[in-house]
Write an enzyme that holds these catalytic residues in place. Sequence first.
Site, PDB file in Angstrom:
ATOM      1  N   ASP A 116      26.207   2.232  -4.175  1.00 28.20           N
ATOM      2  CA  ASP A 116      27.490   1.538  -4.066  1.00 28.20           C
ATOM      3  C   ASP A 116      28.023   1.345  -5.477  1.00 28.20           C
ATOM      4  O   ASP A 116      27.525   0.513  -6.241  1.00 28.20           O
ATOM      5  CB  ASP A 116      27.317   0.203  -3.347  1.00 28.20           C
ATOM      6  CG  ASP A 116      28.668  -0.432  -3.004  1.00 28.20           C
ATOM      7  OD1 ASP A 116      29.680  -0.021  -3.610  1.00 28.20           O
ATOM      8  OD2 ASP A 116      28.698  -1.329  -2.142  1.00 28.20           O
ATOM      9  N   GLU A 166      31.293   0.768  -6.093  1.00 31.33           N
ATOM     10  CA  GLU A 166      32.551   0.049  -5.817  1.00 31.33           C
ATOM     11  C   GLU A 166      33.651   1.029  -5.381  1.00 31.33           C
ATOM     12  O   GLU A 166      33.901   2.048  -6.026  1.00 31.33           O
ATOM     13  CB  GLU A 166      33.032  -0.793  -7.003  1.00 31.33           C
ATOM     14  CG  GLU A 166      34.218  -1.710  -6.664  1.00 31.33           C
ATOM     15  CD  GLU A 166      33.986  -2.612  -5.450  1.00 31.33           C
ATOM     16  OE1 GLU A 166      34.117  -2.105  -4.316  1.00 31.33           O
ATOM     17  OE2 GLU A 166      33.676  -3.803  -5.636  1.00 31.33           O
ATOM     18  N   ASN A 167      34.257   0.665  -4.266  1.00 32.24           N
ATOM     19  CA  ASN A 167      35.231   1.533  -3.599  1.00 32.24           C
ATOM     20  C   ASN A 167      34.631   2.901  -3.316  1.00 32.24           C
ATOM     21  O   ASN A 167      35.322   3.914  -3.305  1.00 32.24           O
ATOM     22  CB  ASN A 167      36.520   1.680  -4.415  1.00 32.24           C
ATOM     23  CG  ASN A 167      37.237   0.364  -4.563  1.00 32.24           C
ATOM     24  OD1 ASN A 167      37.380  -0.366  -3.592  1.00 32.24           O
ATOM     25  ND2 ASN A 167      37.650   0.034  -5.770  1.00 32.24           N
ATOM     26  N   GLY A 182      30.209  -5.835  -2.986  1.00 32.07           N
ATOM     27  CA  GLY A 182      30.629  -6.512  -4.208  1.00 32.07           C
ATOM     28  C   GLY A 182      31.678  -7.580  -3.967  1.00 32.07           C
ATOM     29  O   GLY A 182      31.744  -8.582  -4.686  1.00 32.07           O
ATOM     30  N   ASP A 183      32.527  -7.354  -2.943  1.00 36.81           N
ATOM     31  CA  ASP A 183      33.604  -8.302  -2.622  1.00 36.81           C
ATOM     32  C   ASP A 183      33.190  -9.243  -1.493  1.00 36.81           C
ATOM     33  O   ASP A 183      34.027  -9.804  -0.811  1.00 36.81           O
ATOM     34  CB  ASP A 183      34.869  -7.528  -2.245  1.00 36.81           C
ATOM     35  CG  ASP A 183      34.631  -6.576  -1.084  1.00 36.81           C
ATOM     36  OD1 ASP A 183      33.514  -6.584  -0.498  1.00 36.81           O
ATOM     37  OD2 ASP A 183      35.555  -5.815  -0.731  1.00 36.81           O
ATOM     38  N   HIS A 195      23.871 -10.991  23.738  1.00 32.05           N
ATOM     39  CA  HIS A 195      24.800 -11.930  23.110  1.00 32.05           C
ATOM     40  C   HIS A 195      25.996 -11.168  22.574  1.00 32.05           C
ATOM     41  O   HIS A 195      25.904 -10.000  22.191  1.00 32.05           O
ATOM     42  CB  HIS A 195      24.131 -12.765  22.014  1.00 32.05           C
ATOM     43  CG  HIS A 195      23.533 -11.971  20.889  1.00 32.05           C
ATOM     44  ND1 HIS A 195      24.250 -11.568  19.796  1.00 32.05           N
ATOM     45  CD2 HIS A 195      22.272 -11.503  20.698  1.00 32.05           C
ATOM     46  CE1 HIS A 195      23.456 -10.893  18.969  1.00 32.05           C
ATOM     47  NE2 HIS A 195      22.249 -10.826  19.496  1.00 32.05           N
ATOM     48  N   PHE A 232      27.876 -14.633  19.942  1.00 32.27           N
ATOM     49  CA  PHE A 232      26.815 -15.641  20.089  1.00 32.27           C
ATOM     50  C   PHE A 232      26.802 -16.328  21.439  1.00 32.27           C
ATOM     51  O   PHE A 232      26.019 -17.252  21.655  1.00 32.27           O
ATOM     52  CB  PHE A 232      26.848 -16.663  18.938  1.00 32.27           C
ATOM     53  CG  PHE A 232      26.889 -15.995  17.586  1.00 32.27           C
ATOM     54  CD1 PHE A 232      25.933 -15.059  17.239  1.00 32.27           C
ATOM     55  CD2 PHE A 232      27.908 -16.275  16.680  1.00 32.27           C
ATOM     56  CE1 PHE A 232      25.970 -14.411  15.999  1.00 32.27           C
ATOM     57  CE2 PHE A 232      27.954 -15.633  15.435  1.00 32.27           C
ATOM     58  CZ  PHE A 232      26.984 -14.701  15.103  1.00 32.27           C
ATOM     59  N   ASP A 283      21.755  -6.285  20.707  1.00 36.49           N
ATOM     60  CA  ASP A 283      22.237  -7.578  21.216  1.00 36.49           C
ATOM     61  C   ASP A 283      21.424  -8.040  22.426  1.00 36.49           C
ATOM     62  O   ASP A 283      21.466  -9.227  22.783  1.00 36.49           O
ATOM     63  CB  ASP A 283      23.716  -7.488  21.621  1.00 36.49           C
ATOM     64  CG  ASP A 283      24.661  -7.325  20.437  1.00 36.49           C
ATOM     65  OD1 ASP A 283      24.231  -7.508  19.290  1.00 36.49           O
ATOM     66  OD2 ASP A 283      25.849  -7.004  20.688  1.00 36.49           O
ATOM     67  N   HIS A 314      20.781 -23.631  25.910  1.00 33.07           N
ATOM     68  CA  HIS A 314      21.846 -24.109  26.806  1.00 33.07           C
ATOM     69  C   HIS A 314      22.592 -25.223  26.103  1.00 33.07           C
ATOM     70  O   HIS A 314      22.011 -26.041  25.370  1.00 33.07           O
ATOM     71  CB  HIS A 314      21.279 -24.574  28.162  1.00 33.07           C
ATOM     72  CG  HIS A 314      20.329 -25.723  28.090  1.00 33.07           C
ATOM     73  ND1 HIS A 314      20.722 -27.017  28.267  1.00 33.07           N
ATOM     74  CD2 HIS A 314      19.007 -25.765  27.834  1.00 33.07           C
ATOM     75  CE1 HIS A 314      19.676 -27.816  28.156  1.00 33.07           C
ATOM     76  NE2 HIS A 314      18.612 -27.090  27.874  1.00 33.07           N
ATOM     77  N   ASP A 316      16.686 -27.884  23.719  1.00 29.48           N
ATOM     78  CA  ASP A 316      17.620 -26.930  24.345  1.00 29.48           C
ATOM     79  C   ASP A 316      17.163 -25.478  24.195  1.00 29.48           C
ATOM     80  O   ASP A 316      17.601 -24.605  24.951  1.00 29.48           O
ATOM     81  CB  ASP A 316      19.024 -27.064  23.744  1.00 29.48           C
ATOM     82  CG  ASP A 316      19.707 -28.382  24.074  1.00 29.48           C
ATOM     83  OD1 ASP A 316      19.194 -29.139  24.920  1.00 29.48           O
ATOM     84  OD2 ASP A 316      20.767 -28.649  23.475  1.00 29.48           O
TER      85      ASP A 316
HETATM   86  O1  AHR Z   1      23.212 -27.929  28.231  1.00 29.06           O
HETATM   87  C1  AHR Z   1      23.121 -29.331  28.480  1.00 29.06           C
HETATM   88  C2  AHR Z   1      23.335 -30.175  27.212  1.00 29.06           C
HETATM   89  O2  AHR Z   1      24.610 -29.918  26.665  1.00 29.06           O
HETATM   90  C3  AHR Z   1      22.425 -29.916  26.072  1.00 29.06           C
HETATM   91  O3  AHR Z   1      21.149 -30.460  26.255  1.00 29.06           O
HETATM   92  C4  AHR Z   1      23.147 -30.587  24.966  1.00 29.06           C
HETATM   93  O4  AHR Z   1      22.766 -30.110  23.704  1.00 29.06           O
HETATM   94  C5  AHR Z   1      24.602 -30.294  25.275  1.00 29.06           C
HETATM   95  O5  AHR Z   1      25.368 -31.460  25.131  1.00 29.06           O
HETATM   96  O1  AHR Z   2      26.689 -12.149  19.167  1.00 28.18           O
HETATM   97  C1  AHR Z   2      26.910 -11.785  17.812  1.00 28.18           C
HETATM   98  C2  AHR Z   2      27.633 -10.458  17.686  1.00 28.18           C
HETATM   99  O2  AHR Z   2      28.897 -10.554  18.288  1.00 28.18           O
HETATM  100  C3  AHR Z   2      27.004  -9.304  18.379  1.00 28.18           C
HETATM  101  O3  AHR Z   2      25.911  -8.754  17.683  1.00 28.18           O
HETATM  102  C4  AHR Z   2      28.163  -8.334  18.461  1.00 28.18           C
HETATM  103  O4  AHR Z   2      28.009  -7.403  19.500  1.00 28.18           O
HETATM  104  C5  AHR Z   2      29.331  -9.238  18.691  1.00 28.18           C
HETATM  105  O5  AHR Z   2      30.392  -8.896  17.884  1.00 28.18           O
HETATM  106  O1  AHR Z   3      31.994   0.372  -2.465  1.00 29.91           O
HETATM  107  C1  AHR Z   3      31.918  -0.084  -1.158  1.00 29.91           C
HETATM  108  C2  AHR Z   3      32.472  -1.470  -1.007  1.00 29.91           C
HETATM  109  O2  AHR Z   3      33.856  -1.477  -1.206  1.00 29.91           O
HETATM  110  C3  AHR Z   3      31.999  -2.526  -1.995  1.00 29.91           C
HETATM  111  O3  AHR Z   3      30.692  -3.000  -1.777  1.00 29.91           O
HETATM  112  C4  AHR Z   3      33.000  -3.599  -1.761  1.00 29.91           C
HETATM  113  O4  AHR Z   3      33.174  -4.447  -2.864  1.00 29.91           O
HETATM  114  C5  AHR Z   3      34.281  -2.830  -1.431  1.00 29.91           C
HETATM  115  O5  AHR Z   3      34.831  -3.315  -0.254  1.00 29.91           O
END
Ligand code: AHR
Ligand code: AHR
Ligand code: AHR
Length: 481
Positions: free
Chosen positions: A202, A204-205, A279-280, A399, A402, A418, A446, A471
Amino acid sequence: AGPCDLYASGGTPCIAAHSTTRALYSAFAGPLYQVKRGSDGATTTIAPLAAGGVANAAAQDSFCASTTCLITVIYDQSGRGNHLTQAPPGGFKGPESNGYDNLASATGAPVTLNGQKAYGVFISPGTGYRNNAVSGSAKGDAAEGMYAVLDGTHYNGACCFDYGNAETNNLDIGNGHMEAIYFGDSTAWGSGSGSGPWIMADLENGLFSGSGAGNNAGDPSVSSRFLTAVIKGGPNKWAIRGANAASGSLSTYYSGARPSKSGYNPMSKEGAIILGIGGDNSNGAQGTFYEGVMTTGYPSDATENSVQANVVAAKYATTSLTSGPALAMGSSVSLRATTAGYTTRYLAHTGSTVDTQVVSSSSSTALKQQASWTVRAGLGNSACLSFESKDTPGSYIRHSDFALLLNTNDGTKQFHEDATFCPQAGLNGQGNSIRAWGYPTRYVRHYSNVAYVASNGGVHTFDAAASFNDDVSWVVSTGFA
Ligand code: AHR
Ligand code: AHR
Ligand code: AHR
């Protein structure tokens, strides 16, 4: 001798040496890294078991018992204080508050070195480390070398899983302002032979795989589980080298002149050090880092060859990614919540939403099936698991942003990853906690009776620290259906 003793004898000493797995000098006995635990926010440092030795993973395991741990600092072993810490925002913001990047889980990348357990740095998308005030690094067109030991099976095509020299202000300042190891299968700038992943530079760019921008067939796809990646650069010369970090010797994939494209000869290196990001602060990439160094001066091939022999002698090997009560492959299981007030609820699905529902032996067959999951080998990593729906075969818990969803397996690498989860002993002492393979800071949780992969504290509502351990702990039994 350690790798940095070898670079020093070659006349190109390390100016930074980073590893969570071992000392990189034979005399080094100081801190390798710092971890912070979720239960009380306390930190501790992890040092080698003996001077020059493997990290004391048992000290981490006992400090982090029954809670979560993040890697907060990766110390520089060179004595120059060039430590790596949580990367700040730049051209791109990270996912944490104030635009910082995520920190890595301390337990996402367990390995053994000569049979002794240690942990690498598992970089999920959003994760990054940086030091913008490095002592002794190469600036301008000055020569430097670097190597890193990586997981050749953990990568993606996003920008940019890097280790090396970058801008000191987190911004893309222009061509030639970086010189870092890149590993992954991005084709946005350059590529090698086959479908990747590749070791590239890498600069840069541009991710460069050889003399010019774009494809250079001399740079092979490399995916050994443990991978040594080498980049070095000096006035109008640079090289890419690579090897299996567990056996054999380095091959040279490119060695020659700087790219002719404007801005890369001479170089304008700035001397910051990045890990896991561009880098960015581009932070969409993933990969695993075990050890790496930066040198001053252009190391000889012979010096690097002796470093590779040292890495091979460290005997990196895989170890189990799971613990706790076993989930038998092919069996049907149901997972009961353990949070007080919710213990009659089981992990289930309503359409494509994964949630918890109250289920018992007198529930309808349909509900019993919604709360039953067939245990399969992990689609993204067979050392972990996937959960196939009992009532919708071919659909798996995955997921996305998330949240847990029930989706049809579309066969992509993204889906497979995932849908891969690694069970461990339950954080509250009951049953299992189930880590997202690709985001090991996150566990099946949960929250308001809906299921997520959640971190122990974080920016999302479902990351709340309150009742986290409960949880994320599930008692696994034979499936209702
Ligand atoms: O999923 C039930 C409850 O919801 C979890 O225990 C708590 O973290 C959230 O408020
Ligand atoms: O759940 C986190 C990420 O969200 C997954 O890896 C991706 O598939 C989605 O963008
Ligand atoms: O060179 C590839 C990437 O381009 C660098 O890591 C980043 O700074 C820019 O987006």
